[in-house]
Motif scaffolding. Structure first.
Motif, PDB file in Angstrom:
ATOM      1  N   UNK A 137       0.835  -1.208   0.000  1.00 57.35           N
ATOM      2  CA  UNK A 137       0.000   0.000   0.000  1.00 57.35           C
ATOM      3  C   UNK A 137       0.869   1.257   0.000  1.00 57.35           C
ATOM      4  N   UNK A 138       1.845   1.309   0.885  1.00 55.50           N
ATOM      5  CA  UNK A 138       2.694   2.502   0.969  1.00 55.50           C
ATOM      6  C   UNK A 138       3.588   2.642  -0.261  1.00 55.50           C
ATOM      7  N   UNK A 139       4.027   1.534  -0.809  1.00 59.14           N
ATOM      8  CA  UNK A 139       4.822   1.600  -2.038  1.00 59.14           C
ATOM      9  C   UNK A 139       3.975   2.111  -3.203  1.00 59.14           C
ATOM     10  N   UNK A 140       2.715   1.659  -3.270  1.00 55.93           N
ATOM     11  CA  UNK A 140       1.805   2.137  -4.307  1.00 55.93           C
ATOM     12  C   UNK A 140       1.533   3.623  -4.184  1.00 55.93           C
ATOM     13  N   UNK A 141       1.338   4.121  -2.969  1.00 51.60           N
ATOM     14  CA  UNK A 141       1.113   5.565  -2.749  1.00 51.60           C
ATOM     15  C   UNK A 141       2.352   6.363  -3.066  1.00 51.60           C
ATOM     16  N   UNK A 142       3.518   5.812  -2.755  1.00 54.05           N
ATOM     17  CA  UNK A 142       4.783   6.545  -2.996  1.00 54.05           C
ATOM     18  C   UNK A 142       5.079   6.639  -4.478  1.00 54.05           C
ATOM     19  N   UNK A 143       4.741   5.588  -5.230  1.00 53.66           N
ATOM     20  CA  UNK A 143       5.026   5.588  -6.670  1.00 53.66           C
ATOM     21  C   UNK A 143       4.051   6.435  -7.477  1.00 53.66           C
ATOM     22  N   UNK A 144       2.892   6.830  -6.922  1.00 57.37           N
ATOM     23  CA  UNK A 144       1.918   7.659  -7.668  1.00 57.37           C
ATOM     24  C   UNK A 144       2.436   9.036  -7.936  1.00 57.37           C
TER      25      UNK A 144
END
Length: 144
Positions: A137-144
């Motif tokens: 989840x945090x990796x997905x938010x960071x990559x946006x």
């Protein structure tokens, strides 16, 4: 060079017992019991793992754990239980490298322990999956 068994045993016991208790233990000679409660103090109990390490140094292999089911670590059927040994019995075992027939037994594991084992494994699996999901989840938010 490997130390004589008795010297290694007393060195190992010296890490658990006070000097007075160790001397009292040595005075009992070959009839002194090694495994279990040595002097009535929970802090100086001697564990089978310590003894297995010492026996392994002298070439004694432990009896094989009985793996009754393919998932023995998740739902254990039986466990290996050792009896207490005297110093004399351990010295003879270190020399012969053959376990006496009555030295150990396989005892059934009670249902409560099986359920505890299963619960621990499920909780650990849940924690690992939760951590992976949170990191995703945090990796997905960071990559946006």
């Amino acid at each position: 060079m490997v130390k004589p068994f008795e010297k290694g045993l007393y060195d190992l016991l010296g890490t658990r017992l006070s000097p007075e208790c160790l001397e009292a233990f040595k005075a009992r000679g070959d009839d002194a019991y090694v495994l279990g409660d040595l002097d009535g103090d929970a802090e100086t109990d001697f564990y089978i793992d310590d003894m297995m390490t010492l026996l392994a140094i002298h070439g004694v292999k432990p009896p094989a754990e009985e793996r009754v089911s393919p998932f023995w670590w998740l739902w254990p059927d039986k466990c290996l239980v050792y009896r207490d040994f005297t110093v004399g019995e351990l010295k003879a075992l270190a020399k012969s490298k053959v376990w006496p027939a009555d030295a150990y037994a396989y005892e059934p594991v009670p249902l409560s322990q099986k359920l505890t084992s299963l619960t621990v494994m499920l909780v650990l699996a849940g924690l690992v999956l939760g951590i992976i999901a949170l990191l995703g989840f945090w990796l997905g938010r960071w990559l946006k």
